[in-house]
Design a protein around this motif. Structure first.
Motif, short mmCIF file in Angstrom:
data_model
loop_
_atom_site.label_atom_id
_atom_site.label_comp_id
_atom_site.label_asym_id
_atom_site.label_seq_id
_atom_site.Cartn_x
_atom_site.Cartn_y
_atom_site.Cartn_z
N SER A 226 2.23 10.44 0.46
CA SER A 226 2.62 10.97 1.81
C SER A 226 4.08 11.44 1.96
O SER A 226 4.55 11.83 2.88
CB SER A 226 2.46 10.00 3.18
N GLY B 81 0.78 0.58 5.38
CA GLY B 81 0.03 0.58 6.61
C GLY B 81 1.20 0.95 7.94
O GLY B 81 0.89 0.05 8.88
N SER C 173 1.30 5.41 1.20
CA SER C 173 2.17 5.72 2.47
C SER C 173 3.11 4.64 2.77
O SER C 173 3.69 4.18 3.82
CB SER C 173 1.31 5.93 3.79
N VAL C 174 3.91 4.21 1.48
CA VAL C 174 5.05 3.25 1.51
C VAL C 174 6.20 3.90 1.95
O VAL C 174 6.19 5.00 1.71
CB VAL C 174 5.01 2.43 0.28
N ASN D 195 2.47 13.60 11.55
CA ASN D 195 2.27 12.64 12.73
C ASN D 195 1.73 13.19 13.98
O ASN D 195 2.60 13.79 14.37
CB ASN D 195 3.44 11.91 12.58
N ILE E 122 -2.57 2.48 0.96
CA ILE E 122 -1.47 1.70 0.34
C ILE E 122 -0.14 1.92 1.40
O ILE E 122 0.44 2.96 1.26
CB ILE E 122 -1.08 1.95 -0.91
N1 LIG Z 1 6.97 8.85 9.83
C1 LIG Z 1 6.94 10.12 9.76
O1 LIG Z 1 7.00 10.97 10.76
C2 LIG Z 1 6.35 10.55 8.37
C3 LIG Z 1 6.31 9.74 7.33
N2 LIG Z 1 5.74 10.39 6.09
C4 LIG Z 1 5.93 9.84 4.81
O2 LIG Z 1 4.75 8.66 4.86
C5 LIG Z 1 5.52 7.37 4.15
C6 LIG Z 1 5.56 6.12 4.95
O3 LIG Z 1 6.41 6.51 6.09
P1 LIG Z 1 6.26 5.77 7.51
O4 LIG Z 1 4.76 5.18 7.78
O5 LIG Z 1 6.77 6.35 8.48
O6 LIG Z 1 6.93 4.46 7.28
P2 LIG Z 1 6.72 2.90 8.02
O7 LIG Z 1 8.19 2.17 7.86
O8 LIG Z 1 6.30 3.10 9.35
O9 LIG Z 1 5.72 2.24 6.95
C7 LIG Z 1 5.89 1.97 5.61
C8 LIG Z 1 5.08 0.86 5.30
O10 LIG Z 1 5.07 0.55 4.07
C9 LIG Z 1 4.71 -0.82 3.73
N3 LIG Z 1 5.09 -1.17 2.55
C10 LIG Z 1 6.42 -1.30 2.02
N4 LIG Z 1 6.23 -1.76 0.55
C11 LIG Z 1 4.96 -1.93 0.35
C12 LIG Z 1 4.24 -2.22 -1.09
N5 LIG Z 1 4.87 -2.38 -1.83
N6 LIG Z 1 2.95 -1.98 -0.80
C13 LIG Z 1 2.15 -1.63 0.28
N7 LIG Z 1 3.00 -1.35 1.41
C14 LIG Z 1 4.36 -1.41 1.41
C15 LIG Z 1 5.85 -1.32 4.79
O11 LIG Z 1 5.38 -2.80 5.03
C16 LIG Z 1 5.48 -0.63 5.94
O12 LIG Z 1 4.39 -0.99 6.71
C17 LIG Z 1 6.90 7.87 3.63
O13 LIG Z 1 6.90 8.32 2.35
C18 LIG Z 1 7.35 9.04 4.57
O14 LIG Z 1 8.09 9.78 3.96
C19 LIG Z 1 5.05 11.55 5.98
C20 LIG Z 1 4.97 12.12 7.28
C21 LIG Z 1 5.55 11.90 8.35
#
Ligand SMILES: NC(=O)C1=CN([C@@H]2O[C@H](COP(=O)(O)OP(=O)(O)OC[C@H]3O[C@@H](n4cnc5c(N)ncnc54)[C@H](O)[C@@H]3O)[C@@H](O)[C@H]2O)C=CC1
Ligand SMILES: C[N+](C)(C)CC(=O)CC(=O)[O-]
Length: 480
Positions: free
Chosen positions: A110, A8, A83-84, A136, A6
């Motif tokens: 995540s 992407g 992973s939202v 990542n 959830i």
């Molecule tokens: N980017 C990084 O280096 C890391 C991030 N994280 C964690 O992973 C999670 C996601 O981060 P990223 O992937 O970097 O963010 P991202 O901004 O690349 O992706 C987040 C995604 O969630 C989607 N989204 C928003 N609302 C939604 C909903 N209601 N249902 C389904 N999808 C929805 C968005 O459209 C977006 O594609 C966060 O909690 C972050 O803290 C964890 C480890 C590393």
């Protein structure tokens, strides 16, 4: 098995790739219409790199589906990974929707910073919600910090750790929940110091990256912090190190909790320096450079059975028994051509063809039980003769497979024909004679009955196959 992902984005895409390449079916839900394109790009990168870490073929890739609703994605899922975006209110809304359909499925988050007890607030079934914090690129780095709260179901958490291991990850179980878990606390401390160094005009983003990658970053990747500092204390070890460097902590060298003001000036300064440093590469190019470097590092650690390399070995070992034993066409190993394997002619250097053959014959030996335990018991197979034919040029990044046909075998001798292929086309063949030896005596001797049983079963099955036309070929012979 089905995983629901959830969200992407960067991280959801990485999880999807890791599950898919380990044979799980994956349903992704993300309302962003651009999410499928982004996930496909992450998956392309993962397909280039993850199989190159494995010496045992990965299972057939699972099926990827983009669900049109969250309910559709989680229905029937054995594992759900959220992973939202990093917003608590959004995560709560998403959990409420998920648990209306799948209240009992393990639901990992995540999240980089939230504690599981914060995530569980107001949930239909808090016991199934926990943190599974990845790094990542999720498809290459093994670490997942698994953080339960006191309300989590301990048996479910143990099951989750098994699932993560089965997809090649290293679940680090945190005994107490804490904001930002373990690793992100370090990353944040380092990040804060780096921002100050840039803001104060002490160093540029490029100089800071050189300070890390030319020195301590290399140490951390293989020994971490404490083991590295233990050595830095010299023969007296950690106590001497603490006596010498403990006092500096109070000087202090660092700015600790003081956070620079994130105003436009600082953002422009950092973004501008980062553009000057790396703007000549696209993000996708940087991802591929990062991934191929990581594959190289991880393979070295795997050869040394050390650190993250040990996790890769365990993942191979768990899948080894599932390799088809009797099918001569089935690849026993998969390899990716790494930068250091390329010679001045711009293709894979000749010694690496022998290496690919050795990896393949080693895989056969493990299959028949002549593995490292067998060697530790004083017996092994030694190579007596190899004939290599070079039929094609393997290039940087190519994925190669190694398959073996047993031509003949008796109590002491093993005669095999190996094919190293790219996209099903042979780039080399190696014909080899191996002899079973008593290592202490330095003499040939019959292999153990259990080894011979397995070997003869393969030999007898392969006897029905056509003999390769090139078997027994000598240099200078006519075309075969
Ligand atoms: N980017 C990084 O280096 C890391 C991030 N994280 C964690 O992973 C999670 C996601 O981060 P990223 O992937 O970097 O963010 P991202 O901004 O690349 O992706 C987040 C995604 O969630 C989607 N989204 C928003 N609302 C939604 C909903 N209601 N249902 C389904 N999808 C929805 C968005 O459209 C977006 O594609 C966060 O909690 C972050 O803290 C964890 C480890 C590393
Ligand atoms: C920056 N970050 C907090 C999102 C980083 C992580 O959570 C882990 C990583 O991959 O660096």
């Amino acid at each position: 098995m089905k995983a629901a992902i959830i969200g992407g984005g960067v991280i959801g895409g990485g999880w999807a790739a890791r599950f898919l390449l380990n044979g799980w079916d994956v349903a992704v839900f993300d309302p962003d219409p651009d999410a499928p394109r982004k996930i496909d790009a992450v998956l392309d990168n993962a397909k280039l790199s993850l199989p190159a870490l494995s010496d045992v073929p990965l299972p057939a890739m699972g099926q990827l589906r983009f669900a049109t609703s969250l309910a559709e994605a989680v229905t029937g899922a054995d594992y759900i990974q959220e992973s939202v975006s990093e917003r608590l209110d959004l995560k709560h809304r998403v959990y409420a929707e998920i648990q209306q359909v799948a209240p009992d499925a393990p639901l990992g988050s995540s999240t980089s910073g939230y504690k599981p007890s914060q995530l569980q607030q107001g949930a239909i079934n808090p016991a199934t919600i926990f943190v599974a914090h990845p790094f990542n690129p999720v498809y290459l780095l093994p670490l997942a910090e698994v953080v339960p709260s006191p309300a989590s179901d301990p048996a479910l958490i143990e099951g989750v750790k098994d699932i993560l291991r089965s997809i090649g990850m290293f679940p680090l179980h945190l005994r107490k929940e804490i904001d930002a878990h373990i690793a992100d606390r370090f990353l944040e401390a380092v990040w804060r110091e780096a921002l100050w160094l840039v803001k104060d005009g002490i160093a540029t983003t490029a100089e800071i990256d050189e300070a890390i990658r030319m020195g301590f970053g290399l140490r951390w990747g293989q020994m971490g912090l404490f083991e590295t500092y233990r050595i830095a204390g010299g023969e007296a070890g950690m106590k001497h190190f603490l006596a010498q460097f403990g006092p500096c902590l109070t000087w202090p060298w660092t700015k600790l909790m003081d956070v620079p003001d994130f105003n436009d000036e600082l953002v422009d300064l950092i973004a501008g320096q980062s553009d000057a440093q790396s703007g000549h590469h696209t993000i996708r190019e940087l991802e591929r450079i990062r991934d191929s470097n990581l594959v190289g590092f991880l393979r070295v650690l795997k050869d040394r059975d050390w650190g993250a390399g040990r996790v890769l070995k365990a993942h191979d070992a768990a899948r080894r028994d599932t390799v088809p034993v009797l099918d001569a066409a089935a690849p026993l190993v998969r390899l990716q051509v790494l930068p250091s394997w390329i010679d001045y002619n711009g293709h894979m250097t000749e010694s690496r063809y022998l290496f690919a053959g050795s990896e393949t014959s080693d895989a056969l030996l493990r299959l028949i039980g002549a593995d490292m335990d067998y060697v530790a018991g004083g017996h092994s197979y030694y190579t007596a003769e190899t004939h290599i034919r070079h039929l094609g040029e393997a290039k940087l990044g190519d994925h190669l497979t190694g398959a073996v046909q047993v031509l003949a075998a008796d109590e002491k001798r093993l005669h095999i024909f190996m094919t190293i292929a790219r996209d099903g086309q042979a780039v080399a063949t190696l014909e080899q004679m191996l002899l079973h030896v008593d290592m202490a005596a330095g003499k040939t001797c019959p292999a153990a009955p259990a080894v011979l049983d397995r070997l003869f079963a393969i030999r007898d099955a392969h006897a029905a196959l056509p003999r390769p036309a090139a078997a027994g070929r000598q240099i200078g012979q006519g075309k075969s």
